[in-house]
Design a protein around this motif. Structure first.
Motif, short mmCIF file in Angstrom:
data_model
loop_
_atom_site.label_atom_id
_atom_site.label_comp_id
_atom_site.label_asym_id
_atom_site.label_seq_id
_atom_site.Cartn_x
_atom_site.Cartn_y
_atom_site.Cartn_z
N VAL A 1 0.83 -1.20 0.00
CA VAL A 1 0.00 0.00 0.00
C VAL A 1 0.87 1.25 0.00
CG1 VAL A 1 -1.72 1.32 1.25
CG2 VAL A 1 -1.90 -1.18 1.15
N ASP A 2 0.65 2.09 -0.99
CA ASP A 2 1.41 3.34 -1.12
C ASP A 2 0.47 4.48 -0.72
OD1 ASP A 2 2.78 5.57 -1.83
OD2 ASP A 2 3.20 4.95 -3.88
N SER A 3 0.72 5.08 0.40
CA SER A 3 -0.18 6.12 0.90
C SER A 3 -0.22 7.33 -0.03
CB SER A 3 0.26 6.57 2.30
OG SER A 3 1.59 7.07 2.27
N GLY A 4 0.79 7.45 -0.89
CA GLY A 4 0.81 8.57 -1.82
C GLY A 4 -0.10 8.37 -3.02
N LYS A 5 -0.59 7.14 -3.22
CA LYS A 5 -1.48 6.84 -4.33
C LYS A 5 -2.89 6.67 -3.80
CE LYS A 5 1.71 6.52 -7.58
NZ LYS A 5 1.75 7.42 -8.74
N GLN A 6 -3.75 7.58 -4.11
CA GLN A 6 -5.12 7.51 -3.65
C GLN A 6 -6.02 6.97 -4.76
OE1 GLN A 6 -5.96 8.12 -0.48
NE2 GLN A 6 -3.79 8.52 -0.12
N PRO A 7 -6.97 6.10 -4.42
CA PRO A 7 -7.89 5.61 -5.44
C PRO A 7 -8.75 6.73 -5.99
CG PRO A 7 -8.64 4.98 -3.26
CD PRO A 7 -7.27 5.57 -3.08
N THR A 8 -9.18 6.59 -7.21
CA THR A 8 -10.08 7.57 -7.80
C THR A 8 -11.39 7.59 -7.02
OG1 THR A 8 -9.12 6.99 -9.94
CG2 THR A 8 -11.15 8.29 -9.98
N SER A 9 -11.96 8.77 -6.86
CA SER A 9 -13.20 8.87 -6.09
C SER A 9 -14.32 8.08 -6.77
CB SER A 9 -13.63 10.32 -5.93
OG SER A 9 -14.11 10.85 -7.14
N ARG A 10 -15.16 7.48 -5.95
CA ARG A 10 -16.24 6.66 -6.49
C ARG A 10 -17.24 7.51 -7.27
NH1 ARG A 10 -17.52 1.88 -2.09
NH2 ARG A 10 -15.38 1.61 -1.35
N SER A 11 -17.41 8.74 -6.88
CA SER A 11 -18.37 9.60 -7.58
C SER A 11 -17.87 9.91 -9.00
CB SER A 11 -18.59 10.90 -6.81
OG SER A 11 -17.38 11.62 -6.67
N THR A 12 -16.57 10.13 -9.15
CA THR A 12 -16.01 10.39 -10.47
C THR A 12 -16.18 9.18 -11.38
OG1 THR A 12 -14.35 11.90 -9.55
CG2 THR A 12 -13.91 11.01 -11.74
N VAL A 13 -15.92 7.99 -10.80
CA VAL A 13 -16.09 6.75 -11.57
C VAL A 13 -17.55 6.56 -11.93
CG1 VAL A 13 -15.89 4.24 -11.47
CG2 VAL A 13 -14.06 5.67 -10.55
N ALA A 14 -18.44 6.80 -10.98
CA ALA A 14 -19.88 6.62 -11.22
C ALA A 14 -20.36 7.53 -12.35
CB ALA A 14 -20.66 6.90 -9.95
N ASN A 15 -19.86 8.75 -12.39
CA ASN A 15 -20.25 9.67 -13.46
C ASN A 15 -19.85 9.14 -14.83
OD1 ASN A 15 -21.36 11.51 -11.65
ND2 ASN A 15 -19.49 12.74 -11.51
N ALA A 16 -18.63 8.57 -14.90
CA ALA A 16 -18.14 8.03 -16.17
C ALA A 16 -18.96 6.81 -16.60
CB ALA A 16 -16.67 7.65 -16.04
N VAL A 17 -19.23 5.93 -15.65
CA VAL A 17 -19.99 4.72 -15.96
C VAL A 17 -21.43 5.06 -16.34
CG1 VAL A 17 -20.90 2.56 -15.00
CG2 VAL A 17 -18.54 3.25 -14.50
N ASN A 18 -22.02 5.99 -15.63
CA ASN A 18 -23.39 6.41 -15.94
C ASN A 18 -23.49 7.07 -17.31
OD1 ASN A 18 -24.34 5.44 -13.49
ND2 ASN A 18 -24.14 7.43 -12.45
N ALA A 19 -22.38 7.62 -17.76
CA ALA A 19 -22.37 8.24 -19.08
C ALA A 19 -22.31 7.20 -20.19
CB ALA A 19 -21.18 9.20 -19.21
#
Length: 410
Positions: free
Chosen positions: A324-342
């Protein structure tokens, strides 16, 4: 009476002329010769490509039968197109017959690759939400004796039934596109210096190092060589995120090889997406999720739209390995949801943390797959350094693979 006869003669002459034109344009009684053509005759195509037979110059009442190998027989009445997309690979014979027989039976032959088009694959993914693809970062495998992005690396990925190989491109001093993850030659070869400062001949004098840092007998590939090795065999993702290769040059090279339906072009900004589509409106763009709105906004019909997000493992197993690299944060779920919903298909980049020295290939197991799908339920592609291990983990986690794992892979 004489004037009446003259008028009658003129009318009959005009009717005769019209009749001649309808029957062939010129001489009385001449008929147009029936014509049957197939633009793909003799070609090699991907599964899912629509093959069209054009029937012309026949009577409107003629019944036409087109047999597409053993898969499908379609009929029509009169002139026009008959189209079909083959669902299986192999050498296909297309046979055209007519009733009444205005011409002899016509045959065409086409070779269909087992690899289907990206558009056809997208339909399969949308129909099966538990189907997960594997993308091999730099065409890597668990065999550290194989140099990344090399011909043996591509062959190993194909043997392991990896779905997509990923690569990066740079431009040489004399304008050639070469496949390299790094902008310089220091790590990957027995040479040194920036790729942009070297000619292709100078680069071809060098040898690639394997993942154990040993010099091999393999050479760095040009993009054309890479495309030739993959054509009709495996999908490609060309990463133009932070690389300095010209987007128009890359997209044009893909089209020139006739591989647009097989290659994803990764663009991490709106500007690059626009440039890619400007170079070829039919290219298949793969973007970062933040640019999904621009991607889908192009609105091209029957297009494959992929987006990618980042993931950082949160499972105890991953934490114990120190991955686990604390400097690498996962993409926010809301951003992903917007892309998938599109309407995009989602790929998760798992290489940020899993290619560290503490996290070896065998550590990518069921726990990581479950963690990814729990964090991003829409994920249908995992981007990793070790394709076969990821495929096994996906299967063992209860998800579906595009290509089954054989006994010799277990």
């Amino acid at each position: 009476m004489r004037r009446f006869k003259i008028c009658l003669w003129c009318i009959l002459a005009a009717l005769t002329l019209v009749s001649c034109e309808k029957n062939g344009g010129g001489k009385e009684g001449e008929k147009l010769k029936p014509s049957v053509t197939c633009a793909q005759d003799g070609a090699t195509i991907l599964r899912g490509v629509k093959v069209s037979v054009n029937v012309a110059n026949i009577a409107a009442s003629t019944e036409v039968s087109v047999k597409f190998g053993r898969e499908k027989t379609l009929t029509r009445t009169g002139p026009g197109l008959v189209s079909y997309a083959f669902e299986t690979g192999g050498l296909k014979t297309i046979t055209v017959t007519m009733a009444p027989a205005e011409m002899e039976k016509q045959t065409f032959r086409i070779t269909v690759e087992n690899l289907e088009t990206l558009q056809s694959l997208a339909q399969r993914l949308r129909a099966d939400k538990d189907l997960i693809l594997v993308m091999a970062h730099r065409a890597n495998s668990s065999d550290f004796s194989i140099p990344e992005n090399s011909l043996p690396a591509i062959e190993k990925c194909i043997k392991d039934k990896v779905d997509i190989v990923e690569n990066d491109l740079y431009t040489t001093k004399d304008g050639y596109l070469v496949v390299s993850h790094d902008s310089n030659l220091n790590r990957e070869t027995n040479g040194s210096g920036e790729i942009k400062d070297k000619t292709l001949a100078q680069i071809k004098d060098l040898f690639l190092r394997d993942r154990n840092n040993r010099v091999t007998d393999q050479k760095m590939l040009t993009f054309d060589e890479y495309l030739d090795a993959c054509k009709g065999r495996i999908y490609i993702n060309v990463d133009l995120g932070d690389r300095i290769a010209s987007i128009p040059d890359v997209v044009t090279a893909i089209a020139r090889k006739g591989m647009t339906d097989q290659v994803l072009v990764y663009c991490n900004s709106d500007e690059k997406i626009i440039s890619a589509f400007a170079s070829n409106p039919e290219c298949n763009v793969y973007s970062w999720v933040g640019s999904a709105t621009t991607l889908v906004g192009k609105g091209l019909p029957d297009h494959v739209y992929w987006t990618q997000c980042g993931w950082n493992p949160t499972t105890p197993e991953a934490s114990r390995t120190g991955a686990v690299d604390s400097g690498k944060q996962p993409t926010s779920r809301s951003t992903v949801a917007n892309a998938v919903n599109a309407g995009t298909l989602l790929s998760v980049n798992a290489i940020y943390t899993l290619n560290t020295a503490q996290f070896w290939p065998q550590d990518f197991k069921v726990a990581q797959v479950n963690d990814i799908r729990t964090t991003f339920p829409a994920c249908q592609c995992i981007h990793v350094d070790t394709g076969l291990e990821a495929r096994k983990a996906i299967l063992n986690a209860g998800y579906h693979l595009l290509n089954p794992i054989s006994n010799d892979e277990i």
